[in-house]
Write an enzyme that holds these catalytic residues in place. Structure first.
Site, PDB file in Angstrom:
ATOM      1  N   ASP A   1       0.816  -1.227   0.000  1.00 33.96           N
ATOM      2  CA  ASP A   1       0.000   0.000   0.000  1.00 33.96           C
ATOM      3  C   ASP A   1       0.847   1.272   0.000  1.00 33.96           C
ATOM      4  O   ASP A   1       0.299   2.374   0.102  1.00 33.96           O
ATOM      5  CB  ASP A   1      -0.920   0.020   1.232  1.00 33.96           C
ATOM      6  CG  ASP A   1      -2.233  -0.735   1.000  1.00 33.96           C
ATOM      7  OD1 ASP A   1      -2.654  -0.873  -0.171  1.00 33.96           O
ATOM      8  OD2 ASP A   1      -2.847  -1.169   1.994  1.00 33.96           O
TER       9      ASP A   1
ATOM     10  N   ARG B   1      -9.694   5.556  11.082  1.00 31.97           N
ATOM     11  CA  ARG B   1      -8.247   5.423  11.135  1.00 31.97           C
ATOM     12  C   ARG B   1      -7.621   6.437  12.111  1.00 31.97           C
ATOM     13  O   ARG B   1      -7.086   6.069  13.143  1.00 31.97           O
ATOM     14  CB  ARG B   1      -7.657   5.625   9.726  1.00 31.97           C
ATOM     15  CG  ARG B   1      -8.161   4.626   8.687  1.00 31.97           C
ATOM     16  CD  ARG B   1      -7.600   3.256   8.895  1.00 31.97           C
ATOM     17  NE  ARG B   1      -8.053   2.286   7.907  1.00 31.97           N
ATOM     18  CZ  ARG B   1      -7.439   2.013   6.761  1.00 31.97           C
ATOM     19  NH1 ARG B   1      -6.346   2.670   6.424  1.00 31.97           N
ATOM     20  NH2 ARG B   1      -7.916   1.101   5.937  1.00 31.97           N
TER      21      ARG B   1
ATOM     22  N   HIS C   1     -11.243   7.057   5.019  1.00 29.84           N
ATOM     23  CA  HIS C   1     -10.371   8.228   5.152  1.00 29.84           C
ATOM     24  C   HIS C   1     -11.165   9.452   4.691  1.00 29.84           C
ATOM     25  O   HIS C   1     -11.965   9.350   3.746  1.00 29.84           O
ATOM     26  CB  HIS C   1      -9.152   8.122   4.210  1.00 29.84           C
ATOM     27  CG  HIS C   1      -8.029   7.269   4.712  1.00 29.84           C
ATOM     28  ND1 HIS C   1      -7.322   6.426   3.886  1.00 29.84           N
ATOM     29  CD2 HIS C   1      -7.460   7.155   5.946  1.00 29.84           C
ATOM     30  CE1 HIS C   1      -6.370   5.816   4.582  1.00 29.84           C
ATOM     31  NE2 HIS C   1      -6.431   6.238   5.826  1.00 29.84           N
TER      32      HIS C   1
ATOM     33  N   CYS D   1      -5.195   9.544  -3.102  1.00 33.75           N
ATOM     34  CA  CYS D   1      -4.446   8.604  -2.246  1.00 33.75           C
ATOM     35  C   CYS D   1      -3.009   8.430  -2.725  1.00 33.75           C
ATOM     36  O   CYS D   1      -2.124   8.171  -1.921  1.00 33.75           O
ATOM     37  CB  CYS D   1      -5.107   7.232  -2.257  1.00 33.75           C
ATOM     38  SG  CYS D   1      -6.728   7.171  -1.516  1.00 33.75           S
TER      39      CYS D   1
HETATM   40  N1  ARG Z   1      -5.351   0.025   1.167  1.00 43.21           N
HETATM   41  C1  ARG Z   1      -5.070   1.300   1.728  1.00 43.21           C
HETATM   42  C2  ARG Z   1      -5.589   1.381   3.137  1.00 43.21           C
HETATM   43  O1  ARG Z   1      -6.648   0.880   3.394  1.00 43.21           O
HETATM   44  C3  ARG Z   1      -5.656   2.383   0.883  1.00 43.21           C
HETATM   45  C4  ARG Z   1      -5.264   3.745   1.324  1.00 43.21           C
HETATM   46  C5  ARG Z   1      -5.898   4.820   0.506  1.00 43.21           C
HETATM   47  N2  ARG Z   1      -5.386   6.071   0.841  1.00 43.21           N
HETATM   48  C6  ARG Z   1      -6.095   7.188   1.069  1.00 43.21           C
HETATM   49  N3  ARG Z   1      -5.447   8.310   1.215  1.00 43.21           N
HETATM   50  N4  ARG Z   1      -7.384   7.162   1.172  1.00 43.21           N
HETATM   51  O2  ARG Z   1      -4.979   1.908   4.021  1.00 43.21           O
END
Ligand code: ARG
Length: 266
Positions: free
Chosen positions: A63, A133, A162, A256
């Site tokens: 990632d 998160r 996010h 992202c």
């Molecule tokens: N697979 C990653 C996660 O879940 C994707 C992150 C995407 N990044 C973002 N800035 N939304 O952490």
């Protein structure tokens, strides 16, 4: 005004664990397709005159292509990321090291936060997401270190885990967002701060249309977000549609993949 972005090539990109509802390890992902699509985003920035710096990808961190999560850089100061899931843990120090080696003042975070995934910097305030998160205390930590007012917003739909999957800045003063991603109170805050915001539909949000990058004139946005593109054009923006479908399999889009490096005068 040209911008400076940090990106990370998806050389080790895969979907091998699931930490958000988009990720299906059983379906995997095609790394070559991801690389090609990512190159498309990078060239789009360069053609617009923006500067793109690169960080070396690290094997075993699939990632890491999602550079937005690597840090929050405001006024030339770098507030480090501390990831919620152990699978991404080593990315925080790796990004912080990149900045430290280049002479930026850096701060290692005490609290869980996923960088620009949850901290979106506007001209006068930083909008900060929590709920999935980034921890609420990290909002205070960011405000104290970056010296900008931080406004907390609560995310309620796990698909939009996010803040940058549900909202983007149009021009530093106004935003576009998907109302369904926010708690009732946060929605009231958004309505009050941005009475003229672009409101995206569920269909736009479901193709990660809100994970867009605007330089104030041009908006780079997932091609499938059709209603959103129409509305942006109606408002006078130049729309640059992109195909990042392979990266969406990990829950990511244009934003992202992009960490904005805001210099001392920003
Ligand atoms: N697979 C990653 C996660 O879940 C994707 C992150 C995407 N990044 C973002 N800035 N939304 O952490």
């Amino acid at each position: 005004m040209p911008k400076h972005f940090l990106m990370c090539p998806p050389e080790y990109f895969t979907v091998e664990y699931a930490i958000n509802p988009w990720m299906r390890p059983e379906d995997g992902a095609d790394r070559d397709v991801a690389l090609r699509q990512w190159e498309g985003l990078k060239s789009a920035y360069e053609e617009l005159g923006h500067e793109v710096s690169l960080i070396d990808p690290i094997e075993g961190l699939p990632d890491m292509v999602f550079a937005a999560n690597g840090a929050t850089v405001v006024g030339g100061r770098v507030y480090g990321a501390r990831f919620a899931f152990p699978q991404r843990g080593p990315e925080g120090p790796a990004y912080l090291r990149w900045f430290a080696e280049r002479g930026y003042p850096t701060k290692e975070a005490e609290h869980v936060n996923e960088g620009e995934g949850d901290f979106l910097t506007l001209d006068d305030v930083i909008l900060a997401g929590t709920g999935f998160r980034t921890h609420l205390v990290a909002h205070q930590e960011a405000q104290e270190y970056l010296g900008r007012p931080v406004i907390s917003l609560t995310l309620v739909d796990p698909r939009f885990y996010h803040l940058d999957t549900a909202l983007f800045s149009l021009d530093g003063k106004n935003v576009a967002y998907y109302p369904g991603a926010f708690s009732a109170g946060s929605l009231e805050v958004l309505r009050r701060l941005f009475p003229d915001a672009v409101l995206a539909t569920a269909e736009d949000a479901e193709v990660l249309g809100l994970n867009a990058v605007s330089d104030g004139t041009n908006v780079l946005v997932n091609a499938e977000a059709t209603a959103l593109q129409l509305e942006l054009k109606r408002r006078g923006y130049e729309v640059i549609p992109l195909d990042l479908s392979e990266l969406r399999k990990a829950g990511g889009g244009p934003k992202c993949c992009t960490l904005e490096i805001r210099g001392e005068n920003s």
